[in-house]
Design a protein around this motif. Structure first.
Motif, mmCIF file in Angstrom:
data_model
loop_
_atom_site.group_PDB
_atom_site.id
_atom_site.type_symbol
_atom_site.label_atom_id
_atom_site.label_comp_id
_atom_site.label_asym_id
_atom_site.label_seq_id
_atom_site.Cartn_x
_atom_site.Cartn_y
_atom_site.Cartn_z
ATOM 1 N N UNK A 120 3.263 6.532 13.053
ATOM 2 C CA UNK A 120 1.889 6.276 13.480
ATOM 3 C C UNK A 120 1.855 5.143 14.503
ATOM 4 N N UNK A 121 2.680 4.129 14.277
ATOM 5 C CA UNK A 121 2.759 3.013 15.224
ATOM 6 C C UNK A 121 3.288 3.487 16.576
ATOM 7 N N UNK A 122 4.263 4.399 16.551
ATOM 8 C CA UNK A 122 4.801 4.929 17.802
ATOM 9 C C UNK A 122 3.729 5.689 18.571
ATOM 10 N N UNK A 123 2.876 6.421 17.869
ATOM 11 C CA UNK A 123 1.779 7.121 18.543
ATOM 12 C C UNK A 123 0.849 6.127 19.234
ATOM 13 N N UNK A 124 0.581 5.001 18.587
ATOM 14 C CA UNK A 124 -0.253 3.966 19.200
ATOM 15 C C UNK A 124 0.450 3.360 20.409
ATOM 16 N N UNK A 125 1.755 3.142 20.295
ATOM 17 C CA UNK A 125 2.519 2.608 21.426
ATOM 18 C C UNK A 125 2.434 3.545 22.627
ATOM 19 N N UNK A 137 0.830 -1.205 0.000
ATOM 20 C CA UNK A 137 0.000 0.000 0.000
ATOM 21 C C UNK A 137 0.865 1.256 0.000
ATOM 22 N N UNK A 138 1.965 1.232 0.763
ATOM 23 C CA UNK A 138 2.858 2.389 0.803
ATOM 24 C C UNK A 138 3.470 2.646 -0.568
ATOM 25 N N UNK A 139 3.935 1.586 -1.233
ATOM 26 C CA UNK A 139 4.552 1.748 -2.551
ATOM 27 C C UNK A 139 3.530 2.228 -3.581
ATOM 28 N N UNK A 140 2.304 1.727 -3.504
ATOM 29 C CA UNK A 140 1.256 2.213 -4.405
ATOM 30 C C UNK A 140 1.013 3.706 -4.199
ATOM 31 N N UNK A 141 1.080 4.128 -2.951
ATOM 32 C CA UNK A 141 0.793 5.524 -2.634
ATOM 33 C C UNK A 141 1.944 6.447 -3.000
ATOM 34 N N UNK A 142 3.172 6.018 -2.745
ATOM 35 C CA UNK A 142 4.339 6.893 -2.916
ATOM 36 C C UNK A 142 5.041 6.701 -4.247
ATOM 37 N N UNK A 143 4.779 5.565 -4.926
ATOM 38 C CA UNK A 143 5.527 5.254 -6.130
ATOM 39 C C UNK A 143 6.796 4.502 -5.787
ATOM 40 N N UNK A 144 7.527 4.124 -6.814
ATOM 41 C CA UNK A 144 8.709 3.295 -6.603
ATOM 42 C C UNK A 144 9.973 4.098 -6.320
ATOM 43 N N UNK A 145 9.910 5.442 -6.359
ATOM 44 C CA UNK A 145 11.077 6.262 -6.025
ATOM 45 C C UNK A 145 11.485 5.995 -4.582
ATOM 46 N N UNK A 146 12.768 5.815 -4.343
ATOM 47 C CA UNK A 146 13.221 5.283 -3.063
ATOM 48 C C UNK A 146 12.958 6.233 -1.899
ATOM 49 N N UNK A 147 13.208 7.530 -2.064
ATOM 50 C CA UNK A 147 13.050 8.450 -0.932
ATOM 51 C C UNK A 147 11.594 8.546 -0.480
ATOM 52 N N UNK A 148 10.634 8.810 -1.383
ATOM 53 C CA UNK A 148 9.237 8.850 -0.918
ATOM 54 C C UNK A 148 8.776 7.534 -0.302
ATOM 55 N N UNK A 149 9.214 6.398 -0.871
ATOM 56 C CA UNK A 149 8.790 5.105 -0.343
ATOM 57 C C UNK A 149 9.342 4.871 1.067
ATOM 58 N N UNK A 150 10.605 5.214 1.280
ATOM 59 C CA UNK A 150 11.191 5.056 2.612
ATOM 60 C C UNK A 150 10.498 5.981 3.614
ATOM 61 N N UNK A 151 10.233 7.220 3.200
ATOM 62 C CA UNK A 151 9.522 8.147 4.094
ATOM 63 C C UNK A 151 8.109 7.653 4.380
ATOM 64 N N UNK A 152 7.498 6.979 3.410
ATOM 65 C CA UNK A 152 6.190 6.389 3.653
ATOM 66 C C UNK A 152 6.255 5.288 4.697
ATOM 67 N N UNK A 153 7.290 4.448 4.621
ATOM 68 C CA UNK A 153 7.466 3.406 5.636
ATOM 69 C C UNK A 153 7.744 4.014 7.001
ATOM 70 N N UNK A 154 8.496 5.115 7.016
ATOM 71 C CA UNK A 154 8.743 5.777 8.309
ATOM 72 C C UNK A 154 7.453 6.377 8.862
#
Length: 489
Positions: free
Chosen positions: A182-187, A160-177
């Protein structure tokens, strides 16, 4: 000086020192972090050996400041409100949000697995090398041909992240971050909820959990998917505490199909439920109902994501690499070496190196399972979260696949309900050792890396020694006197 005057001063100083450390970490990451092999935008690119050396110095300078701020903050965390600690977490995390990954290149594997899914490739049969292209070269060679060791819930998230950000490495990595943030906020929410439920200080729990340097360095800067696993697992613990056992099973099952070790928490959900009250037969029925729900959730997600159950076989992927952090693997190596020496000396040995390592790993895993069962039996007496935390730490220590940030699996449940047990000098020292054990680029140490890292550490210590901050960090001055008067760690 009174508590109302010393505590805010100490808090402010810790926040500023820690933020300065995060800023230096972020700056160092732009030249010494885990940079991609190719970035079309030119933002994250290698800038030469000299720049990398400077970046390493800055990184370790920042790491010392961050760790010292966290260490000192632990002396007053129990007397602070949760809101104050959350603000400190924001300050310490913000500088690392848009920079390159630090301390690991795993996030490039996540992006590659998401892109493989987008292109219809089976991540449980093929390694990232099947993609071809420059992204593959950002992934360590030992992982390029190995299938994904993660469950379909995470692979679906990466897709889902790659679909949203595209295959460019910087946007995809920032999407994973972004997923990790968001997970840290839940924690943070879950830690506060469990602390309230068990009557411990929310501030202390947040200090030991969310503000832990392992979280800042590996879940925020490193963007590890352990953040998502832990967020779901901790949510399950909160739901169980509130009597919503089946929803708790759903949350923990989802955590398990992100990373399998979270499944350990399923054993501890029934004792958490306020409706259990130690009764045997209601407990048995709830265990059976929980097992049915977990199976249904796992099967549903596996089918809906179109990946089937192939991910279960792929769980052996991390075991294929001999981790230096794995005690069972190291013991196996030692025994294999001893067998080879005896064979060289003329004594017959039936054990080969792979056989020896495998045997030791199996024995250690069985020992870990026995320990988990024993802790599950003691859960009603010692507290389910406490028993779960120690179970997961035991699993990490005896597992054939170990990384320093895996300690967070057990530390977070412990921190949420018994943070004071993590505030002693040796417990904090263990965290510091784990934090400093990984280089900024995530690779193994070389001589020049050790030299530049030592220079950064020396500069940080000299700066602290030459400033009034050292008095606070060591517990001296008014802040230290206040901590001692109140019996804080």
């Amino acid at each position: 000086m009174t508590a109302t005057t010393t505590t805010p001063a100490a808090l402010t100083l810790c926040r500023r020192i820690g933020t300065s450390g995060s800023v230096l970490l972020a700056l160092g990451g732009w030249t010494a972090g885990s940079l991609p092999a190719y970035d079309a935008s030119g933002l994250w690119r290698e800038r030469g050996a000299e720049a990398a050396d400077v970046g390493t110095v800055l990184t370790y300078l920042g790491l010392v400041l961050l760790v010292c701020a966290w260490w000192r903050l632990g002396r007053i965390a129990g007397s602070l409100g949760a809101g104050e600690l959350v603000r400190v977490l924001v300050w310490w995390s913000a500088p690392l949000v848009i920079g390159p990954p630090l301390f690991s290149s795993d996030v490039y594997s996540y992006v590659a697995q998401g892109l493989m899914s987008v292109r219809g490739l089976d991540v449980y049969q093929l390694g990232p090398a099947a993609l071809g292209g420059p992204l593959v070269h950002s992934i360590p060679a030992m992982w390029q041909h190995t299938p994904a060791p993660y469950g379909p819930a995470f692979v679906g998230m990466a897709q889902a992240v790659v679909r949203l950000t595209g295959s460019a490495v910087v946007p995809a990595v920032l999407g994973m971050r972004a997923v990790c943030l968001a997970s840290l906020a839940v924690i943070v929410w879950a830690v506060r909820a469990l602390a309230r439920a068990t009557g411990v200080s929310e501030g202390g729990a947040l200090w030991a959990a969310a503000l832990n340097p392992l979280v800042i360095c590996h879940l925020v800067a490193g963007a590890h998917n352990d953040a998502l696993m832990l967020a779901l697992m901790m949510t399950g613990l909160v739901l169980a505490r509130r009597g919503r056992l089946l929803w708790a099973v759903v949350a923990v099952s989802l955590a398990t199909i992100v990373k399998a070790p979270a499944g350990t928490a399923l054993l501890f959900l029934v004792p958490l439920s306020p409706r259990w009250r130690g009764r045997i037969w209601p407990g048995v029925w709830r265990v059976l109902a929980g097992a049915s729900v977990a199976t249904a959730v796992t099967a549903t997600v596996s089918v809906v994501t179109g990946r089937g159950l192939g991910w279960i076989a792929a769980l052996r992927t991390p075991v294929s690499v001999e981790s230096v952090w794995s005690a069972s693997t190291d013991v196996g190596r030692l025994l294999a070496w001893a067998a080879s020496v005896s064979h060289t000396a003329g004594t017959e040995s039936a054990w080969s190196r792979p056989d020896t390592i495998t045997a030791v790993r199996v024995v250690c895993l069985l020992a870990a399972l026995v320990a988990i069962v024993l802790w599950a039996r003691r859960a009603p007496a010692v507290g389910p979260e406490y028993a779960l935390g120690l179970s997961l730490l035991t699993l990490v220590v005896l597992s054939p696949a170990v990384q320093p940030w895996y300690a967070l699996w057990g530390l977070l449940p412990l921190a949420a309900t018994a943070w004071h047990r993590l505030s002693g000098a040796w417990q904090k020292t263990l965290v510091v050792v784990l934090v400093f054990s990984v280089l900024p680029d995530g690779h193994g140490p070389a001589l020049d890396d050790l030299v530049t890292a030592s220079l950064g550490i020396a500069l940080a210590l000299a700066a602290l020694y030459g400033s009034t901050a050292l008095r606070w960090l060591s517990g001296g001055g008014a802040g230290g006197a206040f901590a001692e008067q109140k019996g804080l760690p």
